[in-house]
Structure formats: structure tokens, C-alpha cells
Write an enzyme that holds these catalytic residues in place. Structure first.
Site, PDB file in Angstrom:
ATOM      1  N   ASN A   9       0.864  -1.184   0.000  1.00 17.00           N
ATOM      2  CA  ASN A   9       0.000   0.000   0.000  1.00 17.00           C
ATOM      3  C   ASN A   9       0.901   1.235   0.000  1.00 17.00           C
ATOM      4  O   ASN A   9       1.535   1.529   1.002  1.00 17.00           O
ATOM      5  CB  ASN A   9      -0.885  -0.056   1.258  1.00 17.00           C
ATOM      6  CG  ASN A   9      -1.722   1.192   1.436  1.00 17.00           C
ATOM      7  OD1 ASN A   9      -1.800   2.037   0.538  1.00 17.00           O
ATOM      8  ND2 ASN A   9      -2.360   1.317   2.587  1.00 17.00           N
ATOM      9  N   LYS A  11       0.042   4.262  -0.174  1.00 19.35           N
ATOM     10  CA  LYS A  11      -0.610   5.408   0.494  1.00 19.35           C
ATOM     11  C   LYS A  11      -0.420   6.680  -0.333  1.00 19.35           C
ATOM     12  O   LYS A  11      -0.364   6.614  -1.553  1.00 19.35           O
ATOM     13  CB  LYS A  11      -0.071   5.560   1.926  1.00 19.35           C
ATOM     14  CG  LYS A  11      -0.141   4.257   2.704  1.00 19.35           C
ATOM     15  CD  LYS A  11       0.064   4.439   4.171  1.00 19.35           C
ATOM     16  CE  LYS A  11       0.030   3.082   4.847  1.00 19.35           C
ATOM     17  NZ  LYS A  11       0.121   3.153   6.283  1.00 19.35           N
ATOM     18  N   HIS A  97      -9.179   0.279   5.187  1.00 18.86           N
ATOM     19  CA  HIS A  97      -7.904   0.541   5.859  1.00 18.86           C
ATOM     20  C   HIS A  97      -8.159   1.431   7.075  1.00 18.86           C
ATOM     21  O   HIS A  97      -9.007   2.320   7.038  1.00 18.86           O
ATOM     22  CB  HIS A  97      -6.923   1.216   4.886  1.00 18.86           C
ATOM     23  CG  HIS A  97      -5.534   1.259   5.431  1.00 18.86           C
ATOM     24  ND1 HIS A  97      -5.132   2.204   6.351  1.00 18.86           N
ATOM     25  CD2 HIS A  97      -4.459   0.453   5.214  1.00 18.86           C
ATOM     26  CE1 HIS A  97      -3.861   1.974   6.669  1.00 18.86           C
ATOM     27  NE2 HIS A  97      -3.430   0.924   6.000  1.00 18.86           N
ATOM     28  N   GLU A  99      -6.696   3.887   8.215  1.00 24.18           N
ATOM     29  CA  GLU A  99      -6.581   5.343   7.958  1.00 24.18           C
ATOM     30  C   GLU A  99      -7.859   5.867   7.316  1.00 24.18           C
ATOM     31  O   GLU A  99      -8.258   7.010   7.559  1.00 24.18           O
ATOM     32  CB  GLU A  99      -5.339   5.615   7.090  1.00 24.18           C
ATOM     33  CG  GLU A  99      -4.062   5.428   7.896  1.00 24.18           C
ATOM     34  CD  GLU A  99      -2.844   5.001   7.096  1.00 24.18           C
ATOM     35  OE1 GLU A  99      -2.849   5.127   5.853  1.00 24.18           O
ATOM     36  OE2 GLU A  99      -1.881   4.525   7.716  1.00 24.18           O
ATOM     37  N   GLU A 169      -4.957  -5.896  10.501  1.00 21.06           N
ATOM     38  CA  GLU A 169      -3.952  -4.857  10.742  1.00 21.06           C
ATOM     39  C   GLU A 169      -4.214  -4.198  12.095  1.00 21.06           C
ATOM     40  O   GLU A 169      -5.019  -3.257  12.183  1.00 21.06           O
ATOM     41  CB  GLU A 169      -4.018  -3.801   9.647  1.00 21.06           C
ATOM     42  CG  GLU A 169      -3.747  -4.336   8.259  1.00 21.06           C
ATOM     43  CD  GLU A 169      -3.206  -3.239   7.357  1.00 21.06           C
ATOM     44  OE1 GLU A 169      -2.067  -3.379   6.896  1.00 21.06           O
ATOM     45  OE2 GLU A 169      -3.901  -2.240   7.148  1.00 21.06           O
ATOM     46  N   GLY A 175       2.713   1.570  10.909  1.00 21.34           N
ATOM     47  CA  GLY A 175       3.614   2.718  10.773  1.00 21.34           C
ATOM     48  C   GLY A 175       4.278   3.126  12.080  1.00 21.34           C
ATOM     49  O   GLY A 175       4.837   4.204  12.191  1.00 21.34           O
ATOM     50  N   SER A 215       3.930  -2.817  10.272  1.00 20.46           N
ATOM     51  CA  SER A 215       5.389  -2.772  10.410  1.00 20.46           C
ATOM     52  C   SER A 215       6.090  -4.067   9.998  1.00 20.46           C
ATOM     53  O   SER A 215       7.064  -4.469  10.630  1.00 20.46           O
ATOM     54  CB  SER A 215       5.777  -2.356  11.832  1.00 20.46           C
ATOM     55  OG  SER A 215       5.250  -1.077  12.131  1.00 20.46           O
TER      56      SER A 215
HETATM   57  C1  PEP Z   1      -0.465  -0.323   6.380  1.00 22.20           C
HETATM   58  O1  PEP Z   1      -0.654   0.876   6.397  1.00 22.20           O
HETATM   59  O2  PEP Z   1      -1.301  -1.077   5.871  1.00 22.20           O
HETATM   60  C2  PEP Z   1       0.755  -0.832   6.996  1.00 22.20           C
HETATM   61  C3  PEP Z   1       0.798  -2.085   7.344  1.00 22.20           C
HETATM   62  O3  PEP Z   1       1.777   0.074   7.177  1.00 22.20           O
HETATM   63  P1  PEP Z   1       3.242  -0.247   7.768  1.00 22.20           P
HETATM   64  O4  PEP Z   1       3.739  -1.481   7.073  1.00 22.20           O
HETATM   65  O5  PEP Z   1       4.055   0.965   7.416  1.00 22.20           O
HETATM   66  O6  PEP Z   1       3.062  -0.441   9.219  1.00 22.20           O
END
Ligand code: PEP
Length: 252
Positions: A9, A11, A97, A99, A169, A175, A215
Site C-alpha cells: 500500500n 498510500k 484501511h 486510515e 492490521e 507505521g 510494520s
Molecule cells: C499499512 O498501512 O497497511 C501498513 C501495514 O503500514 P506499515 O507497514 O508501514 O506499518
């Protein structure tokens, strides 16, 4: 056999040049690799979807959108429909997601409508959900995840699930550099498979790929992906670098 998936992703990162160069590098690095049971997906921003999809055509890389609107068309300034995504060569959409849920007010009810609109248009859905830190601290994480899946997806017929990929997630791990331990991921993924079995049947539950996101990096991917019910990852930060992203694909 369930598909293993690494989905990146991007973003709100990468202008057109950076997007083209990132997908080109990923394609190049994957060229010699045989990807029998593994799918590789990238999700650029709306404005770069068409170019990235055309670069990825007939390669091992598939292209997803990060979001879409639930309506067919009309007065929804700034939004993009499922049909529009299809018209530029996109076959997959990420929905739910954290966000989108947190910053753009996407509720379970809106997400259920989006899921319907995507499936009606024959788009595959990567459906995201996960608890915030408070939920985990108060031992509510299973309840929260169950309710997000139930409200977003359990209205679907069993047959629709062939076009669903799940992405667990935990919001506290996105992040932040903080990762769920492989055991925490496995525990939740097994729970998810159980509730899908209870609602539908074991065929549906055993066929759906469940990705972990939060992460994931080359340094921790192998251990997380080796867990029985973890079928890959939805990747944020590490998806912006071709070497890291391909290293994740190589972690299976
Ligand atoms: C995400 O935003 O779906 C995500 C997993 O981000 P990150 O890998 O940066 O934690």
C-alpha cells in the site's frame, strides 16, 4: 491451496515518476523468480493507477486501488467509482484501511456498501480491519475484529468469498515500528478463520487468504509469514522500496 500474497500500500506517496520507477524495479527484480503460489500486488494513488497498471500488464505484479466510492456515479466530488477503476485496468481494491476508517469516517455500514459495489463490479476486495491499542489492552481485540468482519462482510453469500482477501492490521502496529508478535498474529488469524468457519463453512475459511499488516519488514517477515494461518502481508513503509518489497516476497 491458499494463495500467499504480498500487497504494498503506497498510500499518499510517490508522484508519477517515482511510481513508474518503483513498479519497474519491482517487476525487474521479480522477473527470474517463479511465483507459483504467490501473488504480488501494489496499490498506488488514484492518479498513478493507470500508468502503473499499464506497466504491470502481463507481468507478475497486480495493481490495486487504495479506496473507492460505493456509488455508481454522480455528484460525489473528489471520489472514484468501481467502474472507473476497472476502466483503467484495476481489478483489486483495498477497503477499510484503518486510515480510511479513522481520518475519513468510513464506518462498517459504509464499508459494507463499498464491498457490495466492488463485488458487483467484479473487483476483488482486500478488506482491512484491526483493533486499536485500547482494545487490546482491555482484552477486547477479538470482539472488535469479529464485529468489523461481521458488519463489513457477513452479509455476503459464501460464493462471494472467492473475491475476498482479509487483512488483519492491528492499528497500534501500523507505521509505528511496533509489530504484533508472530504468536499474536497467528492467534488472531486462527480466530478469524474460526469465525468464518462458524458463519459459512470450513471450505470458505480454508480458502480465504488472511494477510497480516503492521510494520512488516524484511527482518521480521519470515517469522510472521511462517505462521500457519498467516498467508502474507499488507505492507506500508517497506513497500516503498523495491529491494525491501521483493525481499518480503522472498520471505515465504
Ligand atoms: C499499512 O498501512 O497497511 C501498513 C501495514 O503500514 P506499515 O507497514 O508501514 O506499518
Amino acid at each position: 491451496m491458499r494463495k500467499q500474497i504480498v500487497a504494498g500500500n503506497w498510500k499518499m506517496n510517490n508522484d508519477i515518476d517515482a511510481s513508474k520507477s518503483l513498479v519497474k524495479n519491482i517487476i525487474k527484480k521479480l522477473k527470474k523468480k517463479s511465483l507459483k503460489n504467490t501473488r504480488v500486488i501494489v496499490a498506488p494513488t488514484f492518479v498513478n493507477l493507470q500508468k502503473v497498471a499499464s506497466k504491470a500488464k502481463k507481468t507478475k505484479v497486480e495493481v490495486a486501488a487504495q479506496n473507492m466510492h460505493q456509488a455508481k456515479s454522480g455528484a460525489f466530488t473528489g471520489e472514484v467509482s468501481a467502474e472507473m477503476l476497472k476502466s483503467v485496468g484495476v481489478k483489486i481494491v483495498i477497503l477499510g484501511h484503518s486510515e480510511r476508517r479513522e481520518y475519513f469516517g468510513e464506518t462498517d455500514a459504509i464499508l459494507a456498501e463499498k464491498v457490495n459495489a466492488a463485488l458487483e463490479n467484479k473487483l476483488e476486495v482486500i478488506f482491512c480491519f484491526g483493533e486499536v491499542l485500547e482494545d487490546r489492552k482491555s482484552d477486547n481485540h477479538f470482539k472488535v475484529v469479529e464485529s468489523q468482519i461481521k458488519n463489513g462482510l457477513f452479509h455476503l453469500e459464501a460464493s462471494a468469498w472467492k473475491n475476498i482477501v482479509l487483512a488483519y492490521e492491528p492499528v497500534w502496529a501500523i507505521g509505528t515500528g511496533e509489530t504484533a508478535s508472530p504468536e499474536q498474529a497467528q492467534e488472531m488469524h486462527a480466530f478469524i478463520r474460526k469465525i468464518v468457519t462458524d458463519k459459512y463453512n470450513s471450505d470458505v475459511a480454508e480458502s480465504v487468504s488472511i494477510l497480516y499488516g503492521g510494520s512488516v519488514k524484511p527482518a521480521n517477515a519470515k517469522e510472521i509469514f511462517s505462521k500457519e494461518d498467516v498467508d502474507g502481508g499488507l505492507i506500508g513503509g517497506a513497500a516503498l522500496n523495491a529491494d525491501d518489497f521483493v525481499a518480503l516476497v522472498n520471505s515465504f
